[in-house]
Design a protein around this motif. Structure first.
Motif, PDB file in Angstrom:
ATOM      1  N   ALA A 190      18.019  52.808   2.423  1.00 37.11           N
ATOM      2  CA  ALA A 190      18.384  51.813   1.224  1.00 37.11           C
ATOM      3  C   ALA A 190      17.520  50.797   1.185  1.00 37.11           C
ATOM      4  O   ALA A 190      16.994  50.397   0.132  1.00 37.11           O
ATOM      5  CB  ALA A 190      19.923  51.673   1.275  1.00 37.11           C
ATOM      6  N   LEU A 191      17.250  50.097   2.188  1.00 35.79           N
ATOM      7  CA  LEU A 191      16.159  48.980   2.348  1.00 35.79           C
ATOM      8  C   LEU A 191      14.791  49.371   1.834  1.00 35.79           C
ATOM      9  O   LEU A 191      14.497  48.524   1.021  1.00 35.79           O
ATOM     10  CB  LEU A 191      16.138  48.383   3.748  1.00 35.79           C
ATOM     11  N   ARG A 192      14.374  50.413   2.369  1.00 37.28           N
ATOM     12  CA  ARG A 192      12.982  50.859   1.806  1.00 37.28           C
ATOM     13  C   ARG A 192      13.194  51.024   0.255  1.00 37.28           C
ATOM     14  O   ARG A 192      12.063  50.819  -0.371  1.00 37.28           O
ATOM     15  CB  ARG A 192      12.377  52.174   2.511  1.00 37.28           C
TER      16      ARG A 192
ATOM     17  N   LYS B 202      23.168  57.335  12.452  1.00 36.87           N
ATOM     18  CA  LYS B 202      23.259  57.785  10.826  1.00 36.87           C
ATOM     19  C   LYS B 202      23.343  56.536   9.929  1.00 36.87           C
ATOM     20  O   LYS B 202      22.696  56.458   9.082  1.00 36.87           O
ATOM     21  CB  LYS B 202      24.465  58.687  10.711  1.00 36.87           C
ATOM     22  N   THR B 203      24.387  55.546  10.396  1.00 40.69           N
ATOM     23  CA  THR B 203      24.556  54.331   9.346  1.00 40.69           C
ATOM     24  C   THR B 203      23.077  53.642   9.403  1.00 40.69           C
ATOM     25  O   THR B 203      23.054  52.970   8.403  1.00 40.69           O
ATOM     26  CB  THR B 203      25.711  53.344  10.173  1.00 40.69           C
ATOM     27  N   ILE B 204      22.428  53.357  10.710  1.00 46.77           N
ATOM     28  CA  ILE B 204      21.292  52.468  10.729  1.00 46.77           C
ATOM     29  C   ILE B 204      20.168  53.371   9.758  1.00 46.77           C
ATOM     30  O   ILE B 204      19.481  52.648   8.917  1.00 46.77           O
ATOM     31  CB  ILE B 204      20.737  52.371  12.353  1.00 46.77           C
ATOM     32  N   GLU B 205      20.400  54.525   9.770  1.00 52.81           N
ATOM     33  CA  GLU B 205      19.402  55.444   8.971  1.00 52.81           C
ATOM     34  C   GLU B 205      19.601  55.421   7.511  1.00 52.81           C
ATOM     35  O   GLU B 205      18.506  55.258   6.822  1.00 52.81           O
ATOM     36  CB  GLU B 205      19.147  56.852   9.413  1.00 52.81           C
ATOM     37  N   GLU B 206      20.663  55.348   7.281  1.00 55.48           N
ATOM     38  CA  GLU B 206      21.208  55.043   5.694  1.00 55.48           C
ATOM     39  C   GLU B 206      20.577  53.645   5.288  1.00 55.48           C
ATOM     40  O   GLU B 206      20.349  53.521   4.220  1.00 55.48           O
ATOM     41  CB  GLU B 206      22.681  55.273   5.573  1.00 55.48           C
ATOM     42  N   TYR B 207      21.017  52.725   6.106  1.00 53.76           N
ATOM     43  CA  TYR B 207      20.770  51.281   5.809  1.00 53.76           C
ATOM     44  C   TYR B 207      18.925  51.064   5.551  1.00 53.76           C
ATOM     45  O   TYR B 207      18.457  50.518   4.681  1.00 53.76           O
ATOM     46  CB  TYR B 207      20.890  50.322   7.009  1.00 53.76           C
ATOM     47  N   ASP B 208      18.529  51.872   6.546  1.00 52.39           N
ATOM     48  CA  ASP B 208      16.799  51.863   6.480  1.00 52.39           C
ATOM     49  C   ASP B 208      16.271  52.207   5.130  1.00 52.39           C
ATOM     50  O   ASP B 208      15.297  52.065   4.483  1.00 52.39           O
ATOM     51  CB  ASP B 208      16.435  52.200   7.768  1.00 52.39           C
TER      52      ASP B 208
ATOM     53  N   ASP C 151      26.439  55.752  14.621  1.00 51.62           N
ATOM     54  CA  ASP C 151      25.768  54.654  14.517  1.00 51.62           C
ATOM     55  C   ASP C 151      24.304  54.664  14.184  1.00 51.62           C
ATOM     56  O   ASP C 151      23.556  54.055  13.149  1.00 51.62           O
ATOM     57  CB  ASP C 151      25.655  53.826  16.034  1.00 51.62           C
TER      58      ASP C 151
END
Length: 103
Positions: free
Chosen positions: A47-49, A39-45, A37
């Motif tokens: 990508a968002l940045r 890792k998924t959140i970090e990847e999302y963050d 979870d």
């Protein structure tokens, strides 16, 4: 009777991976689940940045209609004609001044 049917339905749901129960903290898979979870959140963050800093596309000029193109061309030709007439008028006035001096 109803309770047995509900228990069987729950087993069907769980076995078909339709729903998953939240693992307990004592479960060995709990930490692995948390890591996934995070890792998924970090990847999302990330990508968002990245998207936030990407250059925005500038809108282009809209395409003119044939009528607008014709109007612009007409105005351009009128301006050119007015400039030509002014040059001709200056030349005529200049020629008249030369004639007066020669007399």
């Amino acid at each position: 009777d109803e309770r047995l049917r509900l228990d069987k339905d729950l087993e069907d749901l769980l076995s078909g991976n339709i729903i998953q129960l939240k693992p307990s903290k004592n479960d060995s898979n709990y930490n692995e689940s948390l890591d996934k979870d995070k890792k998924t959140i970090e990847e999302y963050d990330v990508a968002l940045r990245t998207m936030a800093y990407e250059a925005k596309v500038q809108p282009s000029d809209r395409t003119k209609t044939l009528e607008e193109i014709a109007i612009n061309e007409k105005e351009r030709l009128e301006e050119l004609e007015n400039a030509r007439l002014k040059r001709m008028e200056r030349r005529i006035n200049h020629d008249e001044e030369d004639e007066i001096v020669e007399d």
